[in-house]
Design a protein around this motif. Structure first.
Motif, mmCIF file in Angstrom:
data_model
loop_
_atom_site.group_PDB
_atom_site.id
_atom_site.type_symbol
_atom_site.label_atom_id
_atom_site.label_comp_id
_atom_site.label_asym_id
_atom_site.label_seq_id
_atom_site.Cartn_x
_atom_site.Cartn_y
_atom_site.Cartn_z
ATOM 1 N N ALA A 17 35.048 65.574 28.026
ATOM 2 C CA ALA A 17 33.618 65.790 28.330
ATOM 3 C C ALA A 17 32.868 66.170 27.061
ATOM 4 N N ILE A 18 31.812 65.422 26.776
ATOM 5 C CA ILE A 18 30.985 65.694 25.594
ATOM 6 C C ILE A 18 29.585 66.061 26.083
ATOM 7 N N GLU A 19 29.236 67.358 25.961
ATOM 8 C CA GLU A 19 27.957 67.838 26.471
ATOM 9 C C GLU A 19 27.051 68.409 25.380
ATOM 10 N N ASN A 20 27.594 68.591 24.191
ATOM 11 C CA ASN A 20 26.777 69.125 23.111
ATOM 12 C C ASN A 20 27.298 68.608 21.781
ATOM 13 N N LYS A 21 26.611 68.943 20.716
ATOM 14 C CA LYS A 21 26.981 68.439 19.395
ATOM 15 C C LYS A 21 28.320 68.998 18.926
ATOM 16 N N GLU A 22 28.634 70.221 19.305
ATOM 17 C CA GLU A 22 29.908 70.801 18.899
ATOM 18 C C GLU A 22 31.074 70.043 19.513
ATOM 19 N N GLN A 23 30.982 69.708 20.803
ATOM 20 C CA GLN A 23 32.035 68.939 21.471
ATOM 21 C C GLN A 23 32.130 67.526 20.903
ATOM 22 N N LEU A 24 30.985 66.964 20.513
ATOM 23 C CA LEU A 24 31.004 65.638 19.899
ATOM 24 C C LEU A 24 31.748 65.672 18.575
ATOM 25 N N GLU A 25 31.494 66.690 17.771
ATOM 26 C CA GLU A 25 32.170 66.800 16.487
ATOM 27 C C GLU A 25 33.672 67.033 16.675
ATOM 28 N N THR A 26 34.048 67.821 17.671
ATOM 29 C CA THR A 26 35.483 68.039 17.950
ATOM 30 C C THR A 26 36.148 66.740 18.373
ATOM 31 N N PHE A 27 35.471 65.964 19.232
ATOM 32 C CA PHE A 27 36.013 64.674 19.664
ATOM 33 C C PHE A 27 36.216 63.744 18.474
ATOM 34 N N ARG A 28 35.246 63.716 17.581
ATOM 35 C CA ARG A 28 35.368 62.835 16.416
ATOM 36 C C ARG A 28 36.552 63.239 15.548
ATOM 37 N N ASN A 29 36.691 64.521 15.277
ATOM 38 C CA ASN A 29 37.798 64.969 14.419
ATOM 39 C C ASN A 29 39.156 64.746 15.074
ATOM 40 N N THR A 30 39.205 64.890 16.418
ATOM 41 C CA THR A 30 40.493 64.791 17.109
ATOM 42 C C THR A 30 40.955 63.353 17.254
ATOM 43 N N TYR A 31 40.048 62.438 17.539
ATOM 44 C CA TYR A 31 40.476 61.084 17.881
ATOM 45 C C TYR A 31 40.001 60.006 16.896
ATOM 46 N N VAL A 32 38.765 60.072 16.406
ATOM 47 C CA VAL A 32 38.163 58.937 15.695
ATOM 48 C C VAL A 32 38.298 59.040 14.186
ATOM 49 N N SER A 33 38.376 60.212 13.637
ATOM 50 C CA SER A 33 38.392 60.358 12.180
ATOM 51 C C SER A 33 39.671 59.775 11.571
ATOM 52 N N ARG A 34 39.644 59.651 10.258
ATOM 53 C CA ARG A 34 40.804 59.085 9.561
ATOM 54 C C ARG A 34 42.050 59.946 9.699
ATOM 55 N N LYS A 35 41.870 61.221 9.977
ATOM 56 C CA LYS A 35 43.009 62.114 10.160
ATOM 57 C C LYS A 35 43.246 62.441 11.636
ATOM 58 N N GLY A 36 42.597 61.670 12.526
ATOM 59 C CA GLY A 36 42.746 61.909 13.960
ATOM 60 C C GLY A 36 44.020 61.316 14.536
ATOM 61 N N GLN A 37 44.194 61.534 15.831
ATOM 62 C CA GLN A 37 45.423 61.107 16.507
ATOM 63 C C GLN A 37 45.528 59.587 16.599
#
Length: 341
Positions: A17-37
């Motif tokens: 669930a992405i409801e704010n900018k903080e959750q969006l940034e966490t989602f990006r770091n966890t899954y989409v970034s170059r160092k994500g899963q």
């Protein structure tokens, strides 16, 4: 094993669930970034058996696209929802704040008023150079070589050319008009002039004049008086009185100083008018026949009158300004007083 991890992450991405900018940034770091899963799963592709790489690659790309689409969609939704919040504290019914516009200088206003008054009785405007030669500024106007006005105390001469100077009056413009225009002539010459004087509350080395000239057949002193009577009544009001005092100017004969009733004390007497009830606004007279001849006009056929006034003096009287230096100091507090005029 890799397929199981892909399915697990797919479920996590779908359920996140992405409801704010903080959750969006966490989602990006966890899954989409170059160092994500997801990037880590791509690194494990080298351990997959060749016959399974196609299937695993397709599943992994679908997971990557799913995560990217979810992040993009959430970001767009948050940006759209943020606009009302940013403006929610504003009251759109309040009046706008006006722009801080400037105002016209009082000298420019009075100069325009003077020009409009004389234009209504047939005068046109003529201009000339501020750097003038001796002939147009002095000699053509009957100033003898030993006249005090030629002295360095009054005139700014240009050192590179002793015959050139900064004009001391706009009468030089009238000389140029008479040299190049045949009568009838009815012209007004406003402009800046220069005199080597000490700066004080009542004098300045740079100031403005407006001079008038009328040359035609049969022009008399009565025409001069009627013209100036009309001007004073139009500019200062119908209750203003005017008087003429005999005087002397090299370029007019007869000559007269122009006085009007003091606008501050209304003729009763004050410090400005030195208790006389009258203040001087300029000089006038009939154009000397020799001046007409100097300019190529037959003085036996034509006659004329001329007058000159200081725009600063008139502005000071009109708006009751007591210090001449205020006109050139560019003080915004002084200039704002004329915004409503």
């Amino acid at each position: 094993m890799l397929l199981e991890n892909i399915k697990r992450l797919t479920q996590e991405v779908e359920a996140y669930a992405i409801e704010n900018k903080e959750q969006l940034e966490t989602f990006r770091n966890t899954y989409v970034s170059r160092k994500g899963q997801i990037a880590a799963l791509f690194d494990e592709m080298k351990t997959v058996a060749p016959e399974q790489r196609k299937q695993v690659g397709q599943e992994l790309n679908q997971l990557k696209n799913l995560a990217q689409q979810k992040m993009d969609g959430a970001q767009e939704t948050l940006e759209q929802n943020a606009t009302p919040d940013a403006l929610s504290g504003l009251d759109f019914t309040l009046p706008p704040v006006p722009n801080a516009l400037g105002t016209r200088h009082p000298l420019a206003r009075v100069r325009e008023q003077i020009i409009r008054i004389f234009e209504r009785i047939g005068f046109n405007v003529s201009e000339g150079p501020e750097m003038e030669d001796d002939w147009h500024n002095f000699s053509a106007l009957n100033f003898p070589e030993n006249h005090p006005a030629r002295d360095m105390q009054d005139t700014f001469f240009l050192s590179k050319n002793p015959d050139m100077l900064l004009r001391t009056h706009t009468s030089s413009v009238q000389v140029r008009v008479m040299e190049h225009q045949k009568p009838p002539i009815r012209t007004l010459s406003p402009g800046r002039v220069f005199r080597n004087e000490a700066i004080s509350a009542r004098a300045h080395c740079v100031f403005h004049q407006v001079e008038g000239l009328f040359v035609d057949r049969g022009v008399s002193f009565k025409d001069l008086k009627d013209t100036l009577y009309y001007f004073v009544k139009e500019l200062f009001g119908p209750d203003t009185q005017i008087r003429f005092r005999p005087s002397f100017f090299p370029f007019t004969e007869p000559s007269a100083e122009i006085d009007i009733t003091c606008l501050i004390c209304k003729g009763e007497g004050c410090n400005i008018c030195k208790q006389s009830g009258w203040v001087e606004i300029g000089g006038s007279g009939m154009v000397d026949p020799q001046v007409l001849e100097n300019c190529g006009i037959d003085s036996k056929e034509f006659s004329g009158f001329a007058f000159g006034m200081g725009i600063e003096r008139i502005t000071m009287l009109k708006y009751q300004i007591k210090d001449l230096r205020l006109f050139t100091e560019n003080d915004a507090r002084f200039l704002r007083q004329f915004e409503a005029i």
